[in-house]
Design a protein around this motif. Sequence first.
Motif, PDB file in Angstrom:
ATOM      1  N   HIS A  53       0.813  -1.224   0.000  1.00 46.53           N
ATOM      2  CA  HIS A  53       0.000   0.000   0.000  1.00 46.53           C
ATOM      3  C   HIS A  53       0.844   1.270   0.000  1.00 46.53           C
ATOM      4  O   HIS A  53       1.906   1.334   0.616  1.00 46.53           O
ATOM      5  CB  HIS A  53      -0.900   0.012   1.242  1.00 46.53           C
TER       6      HIS A  53
ATOM      7  N   CYS B 152      -0.243   5.656   0.317  1.00 42.63           N
ATOM      8  CA  CYS B 152      -1.321   6.646   0.355  1.00 42.63           C
ATOM      9  C   CYS B 152      -1.260   7.532  -0.895  1.00 42.63           C
ATOM     10  O   CYS B 152      -2.152   8.338  -1.139  1.00 42.63           O
ATOM     11  CB  CYS B 152      -1.227   7.493   1.618  1.00 42.63           C
TER      12      CYS B 152
ATOM     13  N   ARG C 275      -5.002   8.350   8.527  1.00 44.79           N
ATOM     14  CA  ARG C 275      -4.597   7.237   7.650  1.00 44.79           C
ATOM     15  C   ARG C 275      -3.864   6.166   8.452  1.00 44.79           C
ATOM     16  O   ARG C 275      -4.110   4.967   8.309  1.00 44.79           O
ATOM     17  CB  ARG C 275      -3.681   7.741   6.522  1.00 44.79           C
TER      18      ARG C 275
ATOM     19  N   CYS D 128       2.089   2.952   8.201  1.00 40.69           N
ATOM     20  CA  CYS D 128       2.434   3.293   6.825  1.00 40.69           C
ATOM     21  C   CYS D 128       3.662   4.203   6.778  1.00 40.69           C
ATOM     22  O   CYS D 128       3.737   5.206   7.484  1.00 40.69           O
ATOM     23  CB  CYS D 128       1.255   3.979   6.140  1.00 40.69           C
TER      24      CYS D 128
ATOM     25  N   CYS E 120       4.814   5.217   3.617  1.00 40.56           N
ATOM     26  CA  CYS E 120       4.865   5.572   2.196  1.00 40.56           C
ATOM     27  C   CYS E 120       5.400   6.998   2.050  1.00 40.56           C
ATOM     28  O   CYS E 120       5.496   7.733   3.031  1.00 40.56           O
ATOM     29  CB  CYS E 120       3.479   5.444   1.561  1.00 40.56           C
TER      30      CYS E 120
ATOM     31  N   CYS F 135       3.217   9.698   3.584  1.00 36.07           N
ATOM     32  CA  CYS F 135       3.207   9.747   5.047  1.00 36.07           C
ATOM     33  C   CYS F 135       4.525  10.313   5.574  1.00 36.07           C
ATOM     34  O   CYS F 135       4.535  11.137   6.486  1.00 36.07           O
ATOM     35  CB  CYS F 135       2.955   8.352   5.614  1.00 36.07           C
TER      36      CYS F 135
HETATM   37 ZN    ZN Z   1       0.972   6.260   3.777  1.00 37.28          ZN
END
Ligand code: ZN
Length: 504
Positions: free
Chosen positions: A365, A367, A410, A422, A424, A427
């Motif tokens: 995943h 975001c 999130r 997360c 990502c 983030c």
């Molecule tokens: Zn993220």
Amino acid sequence: MCESFAVPGKKSSLNARKFLNLGRSKLKKLKYFEALENLNKSLCYAEEGSKEMIEAYANRSEVYFMIKEYEKCLENINLAIKCGCDASVNEVLKLREAKCNELLKDDNSQVFNPWSFFKLSYPPHEKLPYVANCIELKQHELFGRYLVTTRNLTPGDIIAIEEPFFKIVHTSSTHLRCSNCLKANKLDLIPSRLTSSGMFCSEQCQTMATGNFHNVEVDLRSIEFAQKILLESLNICDQNVDKLKALIEDPKQSSQTVFDFDWSDKENGKFKMHGLLAFNSLQLGPITDDLDYIETHPVLDYFEYEHDREIAKAYLIRIARILSVNCYSLDWWSPKREDDDNLLFSSNKMKIGSAMLPFGSLFNHSCAPSIDRMIVDNKFVFIVRRSVCKGEQLFISYGPSFIREPNDFRQMNLKAHFDFSCSCEACVANFPIAFSHPLSREVLTIKDGPITSNDEWKWKEELKKNYQAIEGNHTKFPSLSLWKIMDRNLYLLAAIARNEPFVF
Ligand SMILES: [Zn+2]
Ligand SMILES: [Zn+2]
């Protein structure tokens, strides 16, 4: 007639008549999609060969005639005649049949086929023919398996087209999809002979489903996805519970992903077994209280011996844990409804089923994902959303998006549903969300524009222009206006994928 009259699973001529009348009134108003929906519900309730069934097929043939689907019109005329319609109906149908045949002779217009557009952009992977050959699976000691590309990818590239291995149609949508393979077949479906809550795209699918899970399903009224997977898995293991246990517990077998098998040889005969193993190797979700219901689930009563029941229960828990973090939702944008005055495109989004994708589940995943997924008929198409460089990891979104939700929300959401924090790029770098940006309203309210698959040249032009804009400005990311173009592309792709000639 009150809605509560419907006894789930049972045929009912009263209900068949109710939906038949509804279907007819929609047809009169030229609401073709809704007409087909109601006629299908009527077919589901109708007794085999009944007056209601004949009339529903006859009316469906009229809808297909109106929307110029002449082949489908002819099929439905045949179905009505096969049920033994009386002379007066027969006369009307024969006239329509003659007109259809006449029109088919003159009609050179090609029906648009979405698969002429949704094709892999690169040669297929040697062992996985539905995945582009530039996709590789790697292993990282911290975040486990991940997918990378071995070449630069540009927006619009199609990198995989996967048909779900396990799938289920939700009870509210059984009149919209084949219960066995999930195909919509432009709603030209035949009703289940056993229950009022299932339709099939062909007799072949009806036969397959009956041998597989449908008989038990009828008994249990409505079956949940985990139980359906249990029954199908047992089928793959020749109903041998011990064979199933040995398979899922063998550490060597249970670590194999889709990349460990050769899917190129269609004659192989082991596809189902390989699919089961690839499913079984997917990541497990956390053990939660939600799983307690499995202890007493009625499906376990089908196992005569305690020994078998215990194995089935353990496997059910495993399936439920795999589903909790890997299950794909089969969403679909239905045409606008007569009584729906909401102009938002998203308001027509329906969840019609759930699917397990042994390949698609290997995406991690982000975001701010680089890959979008689009449902085309009964397959999931993975499309590059924004440029990805050679060697980079590929990400889809499991739901949360940096554009709509703040970082802490999130994190909370992903932790609760998928049990990870997360990290990502959105983030880590704290990308700005759309709410604090003047473009926010536009980003969040894409209007249901006049795009249909009939305007082929228009959407092709616009997609091309949009992809060039994304590619040309990729260094400006995160840019909200670019994100808006990416969302617009999703809308255009959905219009192509839908490919419904309904007037709405
Ligand atoms: Zn993220
Ligand atoms: Zn089917």
